[in-house]
Design an enzyme around this catalytic site. Structure first.
Site, PDB file in Angstrom:
ATOM      1  N   GLY A  72       0.813  -1.210   0.000  1.00  0.00           N
ATOM      2  CA  GLY A  72       0.000   0.000   0.000  1.00  0.00           C
ATOM      3  C   GLY A  72       0.847   1.262   0.000  1.00  0.00           C
ATOM      4  CG  ASN A 156      -4.628   3.882   9.538  1.00  0.00           C
ATOM      5  OD1 ASN A 156      -5.026   4.835   8.882  1.00  0.00           O
ATOM      6  ND2 ASN A 156      -3.537   3.935  10.281  1.00  0.00           N
ATOM      7  CD  GLN A 184      -6.595  -0.665   7.850  1.00  0.00           C
ATOM      8  OE1 GLN A 184      -7.364  -1.579   8.155  1.00  0.00           O
ATOM      9  NE2 GLN A 184      -5.303  -0.698   8.149  1.00  0.00           N
ATOM     10  CB  ALA A 205      -1.580  -8.405  -0.396  1.00  0.00           C
ATOM     11  CB  CYS A 330       3.805   4.144  16.552  1.00  0.00           C
ATOM     12  SG  CYS A 330       5.053   5.391  16.612  1.00  0.00           S
TER      13      CYS A 330
HETATM   14  N1  PLP Z   1      -2.823   2.849   4.120  1.00  0.00           N
HETATM   15  C1  PLP Z   1      -3.445   2.480   5.250  1.00  0.00           C
HETATM   16  C2  PLP Z   1      -4.761   3.099   5.610  1.00  0.00           C
HETATM   17  C3  PLP Z   1      -2.868   1.534   6.099  1.00  0.00           C
HETATM   18  O1  PLP Z   1      -3.483   1.168   7.218  1.00  0.00           O
HETATM   19  C4  PLP Z   1      -1.603   0.971   5.723  1.00  0.00           C
HETATM   20  C5  PLP Z   1      -0.919   0.013   6.611  1.00  0.00           C
HETATM   21  O2  PLP Z   1      -0.958   0.151   7.822  1.00  0.00           O
HETATM   22  C6  PLP Z   1      -1.018   1.385   4.516  1.00  0.00           C
HETATM   23  C7  PLP Z   1      -1.648   2.330   3.753  1.00  0.00           C
HETATM   24  C8  PLP Z   1       0.304   0.851   4.076  1.00  0.00           C
HETATM   25  O3  PLP Z   1       0.201  -0.411   3.460  1.00  0.00           O
HETATM   26  P1  PLP Z   1       1.481  -1.363   3.408  1.00  0.00           P
HETATM   27  O4  PLP Z   1       1.723  -1.852   4.782  1.00  0.00           O
HETATM   28  O5  PLP Z   1       1.076  -2.458   2.452  1.00  0.00           O
HETATM   29  O6  PLP Z   1       2.607  -0.552   2.864  1.00  0.00           O
END
Ligand code: PLP
Length: 391
Positions: A72, A156, A184, A205, A330
């Site tokens: 992500g 999140n 999320q 994923a 964090c």
């Molecule tokens: N966006 C949100 C809302 C998330 O909760 C997270 C992961 O905590 C991410 C992006 C980042 O994704 P990744 O861990 O696959 O880099």
């Protein structure tokens, strides 16, 4: 999950689905670079293309407009660039507008210079201030500049669901384009790129029971493209250089398909989450429940109990076999004040105590009972300590 542990931190990372793990082990026994033309290469390519279709279905998108990434974070940073193209011609963004409650991978502004990134405030429940967004976009358009807007679908930390379709309508009215982070949201609420009206969305994923290290960008159309983050080979239709992580992408596709099916069982997840929430409200009436005034994804509850530090609670719960998270996302492993809750105007006393409990499709009633038991003891200890201090 170990039989003796209760895992209630799905928003940090969902356990790898058993059926996905089994299929991955099978696929790992095979060689093959998805760009090779021989049989092994074609077999790897077939896995990647199947995953592209599965991920597209989960968000109502077109597989041709799906680009795989390492997660992500990479997906968001790739999209958040001032350099896009429209119909093959350069399209530059002067400003990036992000909500004040974005995940750090968006909040940091991707590849925009810091001075061109602006934050749009949120209300006490963490919803973006649409009037402020509208006003700022009007100013930017009036000055002859172009903006990219990024507002997440589900938060999140609190689970709050943002009015992304309204964001898209407002932004498009001012000639801006829109990205949303649906990391999320997928598997918890229906996600449709068309209904959201966004130009591009990103997902990961490992939040839906796939492997860590795979993510995707899904565009609404191929009229738009962004400058790739990784430049080299022509993989992913020149959208992301580097040999595809075939196994992780395969697992992502399988998890995406399963996450789509999860949607029919979300009422059970919501009922368990609500039971935890009801317990917190009754056992600690002074607790503050974050984003409680708005619709949240059904698996998340975040709260703070006055006098109970998140660190103390996390450790006590962990020692009793229950995993939750502090309200602050964090990544350094330390418990710090959450920028999301701070942006929502949460008072410092509550910031220190922010806890997040997040459930998944395999969370059981027994897990909920165990949490209630253990957290009940944590609260009883707190009451005892406070009583001793007062005496
Ligand atoms: N966006 C949100 C809302 C998330 O909760 C997270 C992961 O905590 C991410 C992006 C980042 O994704 P990744 O861990 O696959 O880099």
């Amino acid at each position: 999950m170990g039989a003796d542990r209760v895992y209630l931190d799905w928003n940090a990372g969902a356990p790898l689905r058993a059926e996905v793990a089994a299929r991955l082990v099978e696929a790992m026994g095979r060689a093959g670079n998805a760009s090779s033309v021989h049989a092994e290469g074609r077999a790897a390519r077939a896995l990647v293309e199947a995953a592209r279709r599965q991920v597209a279905v989960l968000v109502g998108g077109d597989p041709r407009f799906v680009t795989f990434t390492s997660g992500g974070t990479e997906a968001a940073v790739t999209v958040l660039t001032p350099q896009w193209t429209f119909g093959g011609k350069p399209l530059a963004f002067d400003r990036l507008l992000v909500s004040a409650v974005e995940h750090p991978c968006v909040a940091r502004g991707g590849r925009f210079p810091a001075e061109r990134v602006e934050t749009i405030p949120v209300d006490g429940d963490g919803l973006v201030d649409l009037a402020a967004l509208d006003a700022r976009l009007a100013e930017i358009a009036a000055s002859g500049q172009r903006a990219l807007v990024s507002v997440m679908f589900a938060n999140n930390e609190t689970g709050a669901i943002q009015p992304v379709a309204d964001v898209s309508r407002i932004a498009h009215g001012h000639g801006a384009l829109v990205h949303t982070d649906v990391v999320q949201a997928v598997g918890r609420i229906p996600v449709s790129i068309a209904d959201l009206g966004v130009d591009v969305l990103t997902l990961s994923a490992h939040k839906i029971g796939g492997p860590q290290g795979a993510g995707a960008i899904v565009r609404a159309t191929d009229l738009f493209a962004f400058q790739p983050l990784l430049i080299g080979g022509g993989q992913e239709s020149h959208g992301r250089a580097g040999t595809e992580n075939v196994w992780a992408i395969h697992g992502f596709g399988l998890a995406a398909e399963a996450a789509g099916h999860d949607l029919k069982d979300v009422d059970a997840v919501r009922a368990r989450r609500d039971r935890i929430e009801a317990f917190v409200r009754s056992a600690a009436p002074a607790a503050m429940l974050f984003a409680s005034g708005v619709t949240r994804v059904p698996n998340t509850v975040a709260f703070a109990v006055p006098g109970l530090s998140a660190e103390t609670a996390l450790i006590a719960l962990d020692l009793s076999g229950v995993s939750v998270s502090s309200g602050s996302a964090c990544s350094s492993g330390k418990v710090g004040a959450s920028p999301v809750l701070t942006a929502m105007g949460v008072a410092p006393d509550f910031l220190k105590g922010a806890l997040r409990v997040s459930l998944g499709p395999t969370t059981s009633d027994d897990d909920v009972v165990r949490f209630i038991e253990v957290f009940g003891k944590v609260l009883a200890d707190l009451t005892k300590r406070q009583g001793t201090r007062a005496a």
